[in-house]
Structures are given as C-alpha cells and as structure tokens.
Design an enzyme around this catalytic site. Structure first.
Site, short mmCIF file in Angstrom:
data_model
loop_
_atom_site.label_atom_id
_atom_site.label_comp_id
_atom_site.label_asym_id
_atom_site.label_seq_id
_atom_site.Cartn_x
_atom_site.Cartn_y
_atom_site.Cartn_z
N HIS A 23 0.95 1.70 -1.01
CA HIS A 23 2.09 1.72 -1.91
C HIS A 23 3.06 0.61 -1.57
CE1 HIS A 23 5.85 3.01 -3.83
NE2 HIS A 23 5.06 3.58 -4.72
N CYS A 79 0.69 8.52 -5.48
CA CYS A 79 0.03 7.26 -5.13
C CYS A 79 0.11 6.90 -3.66
CB CYS A 79 0.55 6.13 -6.00
SG CYS A 79 2.34 5.93 -6.02
#
Length: 499
Positions: A134, A80
C-alpha cells in the site's frame, strides 16, 4: 612466518572451490525463471475467463489460457494494505497484525523475510512499479533496483482526473476522508497514459527492457490502481458497455445475518454526489457506478496486455512465471453493499491466475487456495527454499494437476465494531460447501455470533443457517478448522470438511 606446502595447497584448493561455487551459483541463478507479478486493486473475479461474458477482458483471458485459473482463491483480509502485507509476508493477519490499509508491514514485522526479499537474497534483481505494497516506502529490504531511475515518471501524465472539476453537491460527511472529485470519470478521447495505470504500464515496459539485458533473473512486481475508486478511464473503455443492459444486483440482505458486519460502503460514501442517508443507491446511480467499474476493469486489462506483449517481444515469455491477482473482492451493489471491508464471499474471493514454464495451459482449478500460499508457490516454482515462517502451502501440485484434491478450508478475517463501539473480530473459513464465520469480542474472546452459509442449497448466500438444527452436525468440525486456520496451523489436505 612462511606457509607450508600443505597449507598452501589447502588454501589454493579452498580458493578454487569458492570460485567454482560462485560460478555455479551465478549459473544456477541465470537458469532460474523470471517472475512477473501483476497486482490489481479491487479486481473481483468478474472477468470473461471466469464466465462473465459481459466483461471485455481479452488480455487477462489470454493469460488465463496460458496457465491455470483458480476459481476458488481467497484473500486473508479484504482491505488493500493488510491483504498485501499478508500475501507478501506469507503470514496471516493474526501474525502480521496488519488489519487496515495504513499500517506498513515493517511497522509490525520489521525482520520478516518478505517475498521480494527472498528472491533478492537468491541473486534475483527485484524491483517494482505502481501499487504493490500500500505504501511505496514499505519493505526497502525487498528491492535491489529502483525502477523509478530506469523509467522516471512524467508529471504531465498519469493523472487521477483528466477533466476539469465540476462542483457537485456536497452530500458527504465533513471528515478528513472526503474526496475532492467524483466517484467516476469518462475521460473522453485521451490516451491511456493520461491516467496513472497507463503511464505505469508504459514505464513498466521500459523496465522490462532493462531487466532483459541483465545477467540475473528478475522478480518484477507491477501494481495497477484500477478498478479502485474513482472509476476513471478513457472513453473507449466506457464505450465497450451499454449501460441499459447492465443488471442491477439483488439488494436482498442475508436473512438472520450479523448486521454490524456489513461493509458500510467504505470510501464510496466520501465521494461527492453519493447520498449517505439511504439504505441503498437507486438504480440509475447504481448502473452508472457499475458502468464505471466495468470501464476501469477493461482499461486495466489493456495495461496487462502491454506487459504480456512486451514479454513476448523480448522472448522472455517461456522463461517467466506470470502471476496475476486482485488484492480482494469488491461489492458493486450486491446485497445493497459497496466496496469490500467484510469477510464474506464477495469481498474475499479473488481472481488468481498463474502461468509458468512446465505448467499445463488452458486449465482451471476448483482447489481452495489462499494468498498466503503464493509466497511458497513462487519459491518452489523458482527452485528456492520455502522459508519456515510461511503459513501457507505451495500449490505447485495443483498447478501440475489442477483437478486434484487439496486443502479443506481458506481463511479470511475482518475487524468490526458492534454498537456501541464493542471491538469484534470476524474469522471466516470457506470450505467446499460452507462459509462459516464466528464473531468474537476482541477484548474478552467471548463468542458473539455465528454465521453459516450453505452454498449447496443457497448459492446466492442469502440465508444464515447456523441456528438451523439440521446443521448442528457440521458446526464443531467447522469451528475447529476455523480456530486452526486463524493461528496459522496448516490444515491437512485431501479430505473433506463436510461430515
């Protein structure tokens, strides 16, 4: 000292031009489209609009109906944080040097012009809610407005778990990554905002209302956490699916594949109740996890619907570019694997939908597009210059003509360790027919292994044919494409990668 008549006239002229230029700039900005960017964590392209009729995703399907759905879109790295750093910088992992979830983009590229920063520099109001980068603190240069001040979080809402914790067997390694709750939760009869994404959607609606009152166009990024683990959602989303009808994926592994290149189950192995000493999960637990994943997808779909509904209520839908993407793919037991953390098809293929003013509706495209293409594409759609550092290319021509020929290859990369702790880099390209992957020692650059999947003859991607003599003719060109793509060289469009 007195100013001459000519000098005074010149100064008045310059002042007038500055005022006119400023007014024109403000007018141009006001005429530009808004941007609503919706990021979804761990969303694979298993949605009804992608042909998965067993999935209840009416709102994402509705968005797809209003624009172009990309059937062969790929992230640059299936984790991610690194994937988002690549997308939001417009640079490939070899350039960002962000390879994991915890390295902030600005730690590696402190001066890079990011996507939101580019819009901010062009008189857009830019803000975000939820998981976009993130880390919430990454890229402060990108945001002109704090959404938290407009719609503060309510600490009584938006929880990770809503049910009392029930102690579960501790079948997990004793490490710092172990989880304190189960891998899934049916929250029962609770409102959507009991969990984080529901609360984020409600707050995003308030932010949109504020943005609609401003004179500037806006760039608003909203990030949803689900269907990321744990698969938690209210009961009404679990009830959309019959567990008995859920199909268990084949656990057949890739014949002659590189074994150290598997996902290793990612974070799933750190949840209580998940065994760590088995080659794959049994059918009962697999079905339960898939059920939870589906429920989480439908839960997030409902939150996407709230944003689209509010755009329409505010009469902004026709003047707003909407782009939805999942940050990478996800294994739900495919090949016996879980999570992502590879550079193969299931981990790197992503959902991508773009709906924009002047773009045809109800379209789908098989063009190969990449996350690094999103930065230049949104720039062109908003009539902004495309920054020179962008390593992708705008796919606006594909939006206008979804069936046209496009780029030859989409690239993905992932770092792994080969026993005993030899650092490896896998670089993979997806062409119309093939997925070609080479694995190299990160220290020496020496080629360790090649994998080649032929989707024409093996759509299930279960056989590595790199050593098959009949494929030798394809390897040199694929290797050249792979090397060019990894270094950010733009590969020409309109030709085939298959001799």
């Amino acid at each position: 000292m007195t100013m001459t008549s000519n000098a005074r006239t010149l100064m008045l002229g310059i002042t007038f031009l500055c005022i006119v230029g400023s007014l024109r700039s403000e007018t141009d900005a006001a005429d530009r489209p808004n941007v609503l960017m919706i990021a979804v964590d761990d969303l694979r392209p298993e949605l009804a609009c992608y042909g998965a009729n067993h999935i209840h995703s009416p709102n994402i399907d509705r968005l797809a109906e209003s624009g172009v759905r990309f059937d062969r879109a790929y992230c640059q790295i299936a984790v991610c944080g690194a994937s988002r750093a690549s997308l939001l910088s417009g640079c490939r992992p070899e350039t960002t040097q962000c390879w994991d979830y915890k390295t902030p983009l600005r730690a590696k590229m402190p001066d890079v012009l990011t996507l939101p920063q580019h819009f901010r520099n062009n008189r857009y109001e830019t803000t975000f809610l939820g998981k976009v980068y993130h880390s919430r603190t990454d890229d402060p240069q990108g945001w002109s407005l704090s959404a938290d001040r407009i719609a503060p979080a309510d600490r009584t809402k938006g929880k990770g778990y809503v049910l009392p914790r029930v102690p579960l067997p501790n079948q997990r390694p004793a490490n710092s990554n172990r989880k304190s709750g189960p891998a899934f939760e049916n929250g029962g009869d609770v409102p959507d905002d009991a969990y984080a994404d529901g609360h984020t959607a409600d707050r995003a609606v308030k932010v949109m209302q504020h943005l609609a009152e401003q004179d500037k166009p806006f760039f608003f990024a909203v990030g949803f956490l689900k269907p990321h683990l744990p698969f938690n959602a209210p009961a009404k989303y679990w009830e959309l699916y019959d567990r008995a009808s859920i199909q268990i994926p084949s656990r057949e592994d890739v014949i002659d594949g590189v074994q150290y290149a598997r996902s290793g189950w990612g974070e799933l192995k750190n949840y209580p109740g998940i065994p760590n000493d088995v080659p794959y999960l049994d059918d009962e637990l697999t079905a339960e996890l898939i059920h939870g994943y589906y429920a989480a997808v439908s839960y997030t779909d409902a939150q996407v619907g709230k944003l689209i509904d509010e755009l329409e209520r505010l009469n902004l839908r026709d003047s707003t570019i909407v782009v939805l993407w999942g940050d990478h793919g996800w294994y739900v037991g495919d090949f016996g694997d879980w999570c992502k953390h590879t550079n193969y098809e299931i981990a790197t293929r992503v959902p991508l939908i773009v709906s924009a003013p002047g773009i045809p509706e109800k379209q789908k495209s098989n063009a190969l597009v990449e996350f690094v293409d999103i930065f230049p594409t949104l720039s062109e759609l908003a009539n902004l210059d495309i920054p020179e550092h962008c390593q992708g290319q705008s796919f606006v021509p594909v939006l206008k003509e979804p069936h046209r020929e496009w780029k030859q290859a989409a690239l993905s990369q992932y770092r792994k360790s080969k026993p005993p702790r030899i650092p490896m880099l896998g670089t993979s390209i997806r062409t119309e027919r093939f997925r070609y992957t080479d694995w190299r020692n990160r220290t020496t650059g020496e080629l360790d292994a090649i994998e080649l999947i032929d989707f024409k003859t093996n759509p299930g991607a279960t056989r590595n044919v790199a050593a098959d003599p009949s494929y030798a003719i394809f390897l040199p060109h694929l290797a050249e494409l792979c090397a060019k793509s990894a270094t950010g060289v733009r590969v020409e469009t309109g030709t085939t990668a298959n001799p």
